[in-house]
Motif scaffolding. Structure first.
Motif, mmCIF file in Angstrom:
data_model
loop_
_atom_site.group_PDB
_atom_site.id
_atom_site.type_symbol
_atom_site.label_atom_id
_atom_site.label_comp_id
_atom_site.label_asym_id
_atom_site.label_seq_id
_atom_site.Cartn_x
_atom_site.Cartn_y
_atom_site.Cartn_z
ATOM 1 N N ALA A 22 0.833 -1.209 0.000
ATOM 2 C CA ALA A 22 0.000 0.000 0.000
ATOM 3 C C ALA A 22 0.865 1.255 0.000
ATOM 4 O O ALA A 22 0.572 2.235 -0.714
ATOM 5 C CB ALA A 22 -0.933 -0.008 1.211
ATOM 6 N N GLN A 33 -5.130 4.589 -8.390
ATOM 7 C CA GLN A 33 -5.459 3.208 -8.048
ATOM 8 C C GLN A 33 -6.902 2.887 -8.411
ATOM 9 O O GLN A 33 -7.811 3.727 -8.263
ATOM 10 C CB GLN A 33 -5.224 2.973 -6.553
ATOM 11 C CG GLN A 33 -3.762 3.040 -6.143
ATOM 12 C CD GLN A 33 -3.573 2.804 -4.667
ATOM 13 O OE1 GLN A 33 -3.512 3.736 -3.877
ATOM 14 N NE2 GLN A 33 -3.481 1.545 -4.280
ATOM 15 N N PRO A 39 -2.987 -3.749 -4.693
ATOM 16 C CA PRO A 39 -2.487 -2.474 -4.140
ATOM 17 C C PRO A 39 -1.758 -1.623 -5.161
ATOM 18 O O PRO A 39 -1.973 -0.414 -5.239
ATOM 19 C CB PRO A 39 -1.555 -2.927 -3.010
ATOM 20 C CG PRO A 39 -2.065 -4.270 -2.622
ATOM 21 C CD PRO A 39 -2.569 -4.899 -3.885
#
Length: 282
Positions: A22, A33, A39
């Motif tokens: 992350a 994203q 992630p």
């Protein structure tokens, strides 16, 4: 390609960031994203000279036994049929006052990116890697500062609590427990019964009274306008000191006196004519 970047952060701090997918995604410059995806997945726009190409794909970061990191990624053009495949190795080497981030890898691409100059593409990739290293260092520094602030806050609270307890113990003296009598409060001087003469009204007081009367008159004029319609306020003349000064009136003589002077002149002329006529007859 090979490239190196120096960052003023210890290598262990950077490894903590690279171990968290992350935080790696937040360090990729310009990455948008996708919700519910991996992630490190989404859209990334790369600017090459005056052109820009947007890719959609994913990247996987894994740690090797030797302490380096392997980066593998695939992406496709969001508008077009081009694609890119990336294989990159990231190695961290301790240095004075920081560490050196070394990139070593290969990439294959087709589509719009192949039509652009090779030097411009290499410069765009170099800028992307530099910014990625800077963002990693920023994330590591921010986490360190947050940890220090948390520890400093706890220590400060403990010190403040101890200081407060000590101050309370020191302030608790026999005087506070009621063992000594409090001195009587001094009496306040009163205006009654004193030898100070009563104030007298002078010229300044008279001027103040005149100003108060003018203010009261103006306030009365404003109060009389409140509650009246706009037309009445516009057409009604002001009263009081704000009333307009009437223009001087011209005095005109009455009608009988206006004809008296011509009649008298006519009578005199008639008498002269009659007298001359009588003289001629004689």
């Amino acid at each position: 390609m090979e490239h190196e970047v120096f960052v003023p952060v210890p290598a262990e701090r950077l490894r903590e960031v690279l171990d968290d997918p992350a935080r790696v995604a937040r360090a990729v410059p310009g990455l948008q994203q996708d919700a519910g995806a991996e992630p490190v997945a989404g859209r990334l726009k790369i600017r090459v000279g005056s052109h820009s190409v947007t890719y959609r794909g994913a990247v996987r970061v894994s740690r090797r036994e030797d302490g380096s990191y392997a980066v593998e990624g695939e992406a496709e053009e969001s508008r077009g049929s081009g694609s890119v495949e990336l294989t990159l190795r990231i190695a961290l080497r301790e240095a004075e006052d920081g560490c050196t981030v070394r990139y070593d890898g290969t990439a294959s691409a087709d589509g719009r990116i192949t039509d652009l100059p090779a030097e411009a593409v290499e410069g765009a990739v170099t800028r992307l890697l530099n910014r990625f290293a800077e963002h990693l260092a920023t994330a590591a520094t921010q986490d360190t500062n947050d940890a220090n602030d948390a520890n400093g806050t706890d220590g400060t609270d403990d010190e403040r609590a101890g200081a407060g307890a000590g101050a309370g113990a020191e302030e608790q003296t026999p005087a506070d427990l009621g063992l000594t009598e409090e001195p009587p409060a001094p009496e306040r001087p009163s205006a009654f019964g004193s030898d100070r003469p009563a104030p007298s009204h002078g010229p300044a007081d008279e001027e103040d009274e005149e100003e108060d009367e003018d203010i009261a008159e103006a306030a009365h004029a404003r109060r009389t306008m409140i509650g009246r319609s706009a037309e009445e306020v516009d057409h009604a003349p002001p009263r009081g000191r704000y009333a307009p000064v009437p223009a001087p009136q011209t005095v005109s003589p009455p009608a009988p006196l206006r004809w008296a002077a011509p009649a008298a002149a006519l009578a005199v002329a008639s008498a002269i004519v009659a007298v001359r006529a009588l003289r001629r007859r004689r």
